[in-house]
Write a protein that holds these residues in place. Structure first.
Motif, short mmCIF file in Angstrom:
data_model
loop_
_atom_site.label_atom_id
_atom_site.label_comp_id
_atom_site.label_asym_id
_atom_site.label_seq_id
_atom_site.Cartn_x
_atom_site.Cartn_y
_atom_site.Cartn_z
N TYR A 237 0.84 -1.21 0.00
CA TYR A 237 0.00 0.00 0.00
C TYR A 237 0.87 1.25 0.00
N PHE B 26 0.61 5.56 0.40
CA PHE B 26 -0.26 6.60 0.94
C PHE B 26 0.34 7.98 0.67
N ALA C 172 -7.57 6.11 2.44
CA ALA C 172 -7.13 4.78 2.87
C ALA C 172 -6.44 4.73 4.23
N TYR D 87 -2.45 -1.37 7.67
CA TYR D 87 -1.40 -1.34 6.65
C TYR D 87 -0.51 -0.11 6.76
N TYR E 77 -11.03 -5.43 -0.46
CA TYR E 77 -10.28 -4.61 -1.43
C TYR E 77 -11.09 -3.36 -1.74
N TYR F 10 -9.80 -0.04 -1.27
CA TYR F 10 -8.93 1.04 -1.74
C TYR F 10 -7.83 0.43 -2.60
N TYR F 11 -7.43 1.16 -3.62
CA TYR F 11 -6.30 0.70 -4.43
C TYR F 11 -5.00 0.85 -3.66
N LYS F 12 -4.04 0.00 -3.98
CA LYS F 12 -2.74 0.07 -3.32
C LYS F 12 -1.84 1.12 -3.93
N THR F 13 -1.93 1.31 -5.25
CA THR F 13 -1.02 2.23 -5.94
C THR F 13 -1.68 3.54 -6.35
N ASP G 212 -2.40 -2.95 -9.39
CA ASP G 212 -3.75 -3.17 -8.87
C ASP G 212 -4.63 -3.80 -9.95
#
Length: 367
Positions: free
Chosen positions: A100, A102, A140, A147, A187, A189-192, A246
């Motif tokens: 993740y 941010f 996120a 995370y 899932y 929120y997107y990680k990137t 993602d």
């Protein structure tokens, strides 16, 4: 010359920096970064007053940073170097657990936050006979706390939401925090990327429908379609070399959207072939657009890009969905309300944008 030859490393770096600077001067100037999905800084026109007030030099620095030769390669090299050194951030992006990424947030402009809250409070007071809802979505790090590395400088949406509740009556607020936190192992929120996924938007849609006294459709009523290899804005800024892409999702929707008098499908499928896949929703961010729905009521949505993946869920609930992005819209909202007599009005922003967007107070202009 004999003394100079004693320092070959210094000579090498001097030549390297000279050649690099010379190449940078003659390198082409780009107007837009596809990788970062933003307009690059233009060369600022000289102004004596701006120079004296120390506003000119920072703009020169921003221009230089945006147009430095091989900029993306240097960002990648910096990312690799700082990772090897054990650092957990790069170029304004903080690394979390399990891939993740941010937004780095050191200081919040409390003055702008207050201005934005007061602007919405004033808007509500000017429209007491309208059904208005305010949905500020936590980003996120405020939801996926498991995370976030301890001590990371990230957005804290809880403080913002508490302040909103101190100024705006609870009947106007749609707080989706608890709902999203209850699904934090999913899932959402997107990680990137800085956006929520369509699944996250679905849970917020359910809360919104309940807040206006309507029944939300079940998740199984929607057909979710997945698209692989999505690398979002956080990846573009950090160029983290060891992240995984993602899976972007959207729901099947055949609605039409009108932009500048032209009708088109609500999704721009050509964007799925590009890096900026999220721009497929609502065909990107536009000053004003309108979606033709299958419901019976009209709704006005004043929003940032978080609403783009939310709106497809409500096209069966409303006959007309008018959409304003205050970053680009400079008209009269009062006139729109009078002309269309909306049954519902929704403010939908994510917490990071709400804290920083200088355009929100424009909602009360031209009344």
């Amino acid at each position: 010359m004999k003394n100079i030859k004693k320092y070959p490393v210094i000579i090498f770096f001097a030549i390297f920096l000279y050649v690099l600077s010379l190449a940078d001067v003659f390198s082409p100037i780009e107007e837009y970064s596809d990788l970062e999905n933003r307009k690059l800084q233009e060369f600022p026109p000289f102004n004596v007053t701006s120079l004296i007030e120390n506003k000119y030099t920072p703009k020169i620095e921003d221009f230089t940073e945006d147009h430095f030769i091989m900029r993306n390669n240097w960002i990648s090299l910096k990312s690799i170097s700082e990772t090897l050194l054990g650092k957990n951030e790069n170029n304004g992006i903080v690394y979390g657990k399990e891939g993740y990424l941010f937004t780095k947030t050191l200081n919040v402009d409390l003055g702008q936050r207050s201005n934005n809250i007061l602007a919405i409070e004033k808007f509500i007071s000017k429209n007491p006979d309208r059904n208005i809802k305010v949905m500020v979505v936590p980003t996120a790090p405020s939801v996926l706390t498991q995370y976030v590395e301890k001590g990371s400088p990230v957005n804290n949406a809880n403080e913002l939401l508490d302040e909103i509740k101190n100024h705006i009556d609870s009947k106007y607020i749609v707080d989706v925090s608890d709902t999203l936190k209850s699904h934090s192992n999913e899932y959402i929120y997107y990680k990137t990327d800085h956006h929520w996924t369509s699944l996250g938007a679905y849970y917020a849609y359910s809360d919104y429908m309940s807040s206006i006294g309507k029944q939300a459709k079940s998740q199984n009523d929607f057909e979710f379609i997945n698209v692989d290899d999505f690398l979002g804005t956080h990846y573009s800024k950090s160029k983290n070399f060891n992240v995984k892409s993602d899976v972007m999702s959207y729901i099947k929707n055949d609605s039409q959207i009108e932009i500048n008098g032209n009708l088109a499908p609500i999704y721009d499928y050509d964007k799925l072939k590009t890096r900026d896949k999220y721009a497929m929703f609502l065909r990107g961010n536009n000053a004003f657009s309108s979606v033709k729905g299958a419901g019976n009521e009209k709704i006005l949505i004043i929003k940032d890009s978080y609403a783009n993946s939310f709106i497809p869920f409500i096209t069966d609930e409303f006959s007309q969905i008018d959409i304003l992005d205050m970053r680009f819209f400079n008209g009269s909202i009062s006139k729109l309300i009078q002309e269309n007599n909306y049954e519902q009005i929704l403010f939908l922003y994510n917490s990071e944008t709400f804290d920083s967007d200088i355009n929100i107070p424009k909602i009360n202009l031209f009344s």
